[in-house]
Design an enzyme around this catalytic site. Structure first.
Site, short mmCIF file in Angstrom:
data_model
loop_
_atom_site.label_atom_id
_atom_site.label_comp_id
_atom_site.label_asym_id
_atom_site.label_seq_id
_atom_site.Cartn_x
_atom_site.Cartn_y
_atom_site.Cartn_z
N HIS A 164 -17.44 66.10 65.22
CA HIS A 164 -19.20 66.86 65.34
C HIS A 164 -19.95 66.08 64.06
O HIS A 164 -19.35 65.58 63.43
CB HIS A 164 -19.12 68.20 65.14
CG HIS A 164 -18.45 68.89 63.90
ND1 HIS A 164 -17.08 69.38 63.66
CD2 HIS A 164 -18.86 68.91 62.63
CE1 HIS A 164 -17.12 69.58 62.35
NE2 HIS A 164 -18.12 69.22 61.64
P1 TYD Z 1 -14.15 73.94 63.94
O1 TYD Z 1 -15.65 73.48 63.61
O2 TYD Z 1 -14.04 73.79 65.43
O3 TYD Z 1 -13.32 73.01 62.90
P2 TYD Z 1 -13.10 71.56 62.83
O4 TYD Z 1 -14.60 70.79 63.13
O5 TYD Z 1 -12.69 71.35 61.74
O6 TYD Z 1 -11.97 71.03 63.93
O7 TYD Z 1 -14.28 75.45 63.65
C1 TYD Z 1 -13.07 76.31 63.82
C2 TYD Z 1 -13.19 77.72 63.93
O8 TYD Z 1 -13.89 78.27 62.57
C3 TYD Z 1 -14.74 77.83 64.87
O9 TYD Z 1 -14.40 78.96 65.51
C4 TYD Z 1 -15.76 78.06 63.97
C5 TYD Z 1 -15.10 78.71 62.62
N1 TYD Z 1 -15.75 78.53 61.46
C6 TYD Z 1 -16.34 79.50 60.75
O10 TYD Z 1 -16.44 80.80 61.38
N2 TYD Z 1 -16.96 79.10 59.59
C7 TYD Z 1 -16.92 78.13 59.02
O11 TYD Z 1 -17.43 78.14 57.87
C8 TYD Z 1 -16.42 76.90 59.66
C9 TYD Z 1 -16.37 75.63 59.11
C10 TYD Z 1 -15.85 77.17 60.83
#
Ligand code: TYD
Length: 134
Positions: free
Chosen positions: A51
Protein backbone atom coordinates in the site's frame (compact mmCIF):
# COMPACT_ATOMS: atom_id res chain seq x y z
CA UNK A 1 12.30 8.59 -3.95
CA UNK A 2 15.75 9.90 -3.11
CA UNK A 3 14.47 11.57 0.07
CA UNK A 4 13.76 8.08 1.38
CA UNK A 5 16.97 7.05 3.09
CA UNK A 6 18.30 4.98 5.91
CA UNK A 7 18.81 7.15 8.97
CA UNK A 8 21.39 6.08 11.53
CA UNK A 9 20.77 6.76 15.21
CA UNK A 10 23.22 6.86 18.07
CA UNK A 11 23.90 3.60 19.81
CA UNK A 12 24.56 3.83 23.53
CA UNK A 13 26.76 0.83 24.01
CA UNK A 14 27.68 -0.83 27.25
CA UNK A 15 29.82 -3.95 27.37
CA UNK A 16 27.95 -4.90 30.50
CA UNK A 17 24.36 -3.89 29.71
CA UNK A 18 24.12 -4.04 25.91
CA UNK A 19 22.84 -1.34 23.55
CA UNK A 20 20.21 1.37 23.67
CA UNK A 21 19.00 3.58 20.81
CA UNK A 22 16.75 6.63 21.11
CA UNK A 23 14.45 8.24 18.54
CA UNK A 24 13.21 11.58 19.81
CA UNK A 25 10.85 14.18 18.37
CA UNK A 26 12.54 17.37 17.20
CA UNK A 27 15.97 15.78 16.74
CA UNK A 28 16.46 13.52 13.76
CA UNK A 29 13.11 13.02 12.07
CA UNK A 30 11.30 15.39 9.66
CA UNK A 31 8.04 14.62 11.51
CA UNK A 32 6.73 14.22 15.04
CA UNK A 33 5.76 10.70 16.09
CA UNK A 34 2.08 10.26 16.92
CA UNK A 35 1.86 6.48 16.70
CA UNK A 36 4.07 3.42 17.00
CA UNK A 37 3.15 -0.10 15.93
CA UNK A 38 5.09 -3.28 15.34
CA UNK A 39 4.78 -6.40 13.24
CA UNK A 40 5.96 -9.69 14.75
CA UNK A 41 5.41 -13.45 14.52
CA UNK A 42 5.44 -13.05 10.74
CA UNK A 43 5.24 -16.48 9.08
CA UNK A 44 8.10 -17.42 6.75
CA UNK A 45 7.57 -16.23 3.18
CA UNK A 46 4.82 -13.79 4.16
CA UNK A 47 4.78 -10.34 2.58
CA UNK A 48 3.22 -7.26 4.15
CA UNK A 49 2.61 -3.68 3.19
CA UNK A 50 1.40 -3.48 -0.44
CA UNK A 51 0.00 0.00 0.00
CA UNK A 52 0.93 3.68 -0.04
CA UNK A 53 -0.05 6.58 2.18
CA UNK A 54 -1.30 9.93 0.97
CA UNK A 55 0.07 12.05 3.83
CA UNK A 56 1.71 9.78 6.38
CA UNK A 57 5.44 9.84 7.12
CA UNK A 58 6.97 6.74 8.63
CA UNK A 59 10.21 5.46 10.05
CA UNK A 60 10.57 1.68 9.67
CA UNK A 61 13.01 -0.09 11.99
CA UNK A 62 14.13 -3.70 12.16
CA UNK A 63 13.97 -3.83 15.96
CA UNK A 64 15.03 -7.48 15.70
CA UNK A 65 16.13 -9.68 12.79
CA UNK A 66 15.95 -8.47 9.22
CA UNK A 67 13.60 -7.81 6.32
CA UNK A 68 13.50 -5.89 3.04
CA UNK A 69 11.42 -2.85 2.21
CA UNK A 70 10.85 -2.20 -1.50
CA UNK A 71 9.81 1.41 -2.13
CA UNK A 72 8.25 2.45 -5.41
CA UNK A 73 7.39 6.02 -6.43
CA UNK A 74 5.43 4.94 -9.51
CA UNK A 75 8.51 5.22 -11.72
CA UNK A 76 11.43 3.61 -9.96
CA UNK A 77 11.74 1.17 -7.11
CA UNK A 78 14.49 0.63 -4.58
CA UNK A 79 15.09 -2.21 -2.17
CA UNK A 80 16.37 -1.47 1.34
CA UNK A 81 17.51 -4.24 3.65
CA UNK A 82 16.95 -3.40 7.29
CA UNK A 83 18.92 -5.45 9.80
CA UNK A 84 20.26 -3.03 12.42
CA UNK A 85 18.12 -1.81 15.32
CA UNK A 86 19.97 1.55 15.29
CA UNK A 87 18.93 2.29 11.69
CA UNK A 88 15.55 3.31 10.32
CA UNK A 89 14.16 3.77 6.84
CA UNK A 90 12.52 7.14 6.40
CA UNK A 91 9.48 6.80 4.12
CA UNK A 92 7.89 9.92 2.71
CA UNK A 93 4.21 10.12 1.76
CA UNK A 94 3.20 8.82 -1.65
CA UNK A 95 5.48 5.78 -1.74
CA UNK A 96 4.21 2.28 -2.45
CA UNK A 97 5.91 -0.18 -0.08
CA UNK A 98 6.27 -3.95 0.00
CA UNK A 99 7.85 -5.65 3.00
CA UNK A 100 9.44 -9.03 2.27
CA UNK A 101 12.11 -11.54 3.34
CA UNK A 102 11.28 -11.41 7.05
CA UNK A 103 13.79 -13.43 9.01
CA UNK A 104 12.49 -15.79 11.65
CA UNK A 105 11.66 -13.88 14.84
CA UNK A 106 12.02 -10.47 13.21
CA UNK A 107 10.21 -7.45 14.61
CA UNK A 108 9.31 -4.51 12.37
CA UNK A 109 8.71 -1.36 14.38
CA UNK A 110 7.04 1.59 12.65
CA UNK A 111 6.95 5.15 13.94
CA UNK A 112 4.31 7.22 12.17
CA UNK A 113 3.43 10.90 11.88
CA UNK A 114 -0.27 10.43 12.54
CA UNK A 115 -2.84 8.18 14.13
CA UNK A 116 -4.41 5.35 12.14
CA UNK A 117 -6.67 6.58 9.36
CA UNK A 118 -7.85 4.11 6.74
CA UNK A 119 -8.69 6.99 4.35
CA UNK A 120 -4.97 7.81 4.15
CA UNK A 121 -4.25 4.38 2.62
CA UNK A 122 -4.03 3.63 -1.10
CA UNK A 123 -4.32 -0.14 -1.33
CA UNK A 124 -4.88 -0.55 -5.06
CA UNK A 125 -1.76 -0.27 -7.22
CA UNK A 126 -3.57 1.33 -10.18
CA UNK A 127 -5.10 3.91 -7.82
CA UNK A 128 -1.57 4.58 -6.58
CA UNK A 129 -0.29 5.19 -10.13
CA UNK A 130 -3.23 7.54 -10.76
CA UNK A 131 -2.46 9.35 -7.48
CA UNK A 132 1.17 9.82 -8.55
CA UNK A 133 0.15 11.26 -11.92
CA UNK A 134 -2.03 13.91 -10.29
P1 TYD B 1 -2.49 -3.78 7.42
O1 TYD B 1 -2.45 -2.37 6.96
O2 TYD B 1 -3.23 -4.75 6.56
O3 TYD B 1 -1.03 -4.31 7.68
P2 TYD B 1 0.18 -4.44 6.62
O4 TYD B 1 0.06 -3.30 5.70
O5 TYD B 1 1.43 -4.34 7.37
O6 TYD B 1 0.08 -5.77 5.96
O7 TYD B 1 -3.13 -3.78 8.87
C1 TYD B 1 -3.57 -4.95 9.49
C2 TYD B 1 -4.77 -4.64 10.37
O8 TYD B 1 -4.40 -3.80 11.47
C3 TYD B 1 -5.88 -3.91 9.64
O9 TYD B 1 -7.10 -4.49 10.05
C4 TYD B 1 -5.79 -2.50 10.14
C5 TYD B 1 -5.23 -2.65 11.53
N1 TYD B 1 -4.42 -1.49 11.97
C6 TYD B 1 -4.91 -0.66 12.97
O10 TYD B 1 -6.02 -0.86 13.50
N2 TYD B 1 -4.14 0.38 13.39
C7 TYD B 1 -2.92 0.63 12.85
O11 TYD B 1 -2.24 1.61 13.27
C8 TYD B 1 -2.43 -0.21 11.79
C9 TYD B 1 -1.09 0.03 11.15
C10 TYD B 1 -3.22 -1.27 11.39
Amino acid sequence: MFDCTIVEFDKHHSDRKGNLTVVENGKTLPFDVKRAYYLYDIPGGMERGAHAHRKLYQLIIAASGSFDVVLNDGTISRRFTLNRPYQGLLVYPGMWRDLTNFSSGSVCCVLASDIYDESDYIRDYQDFLDFRKR
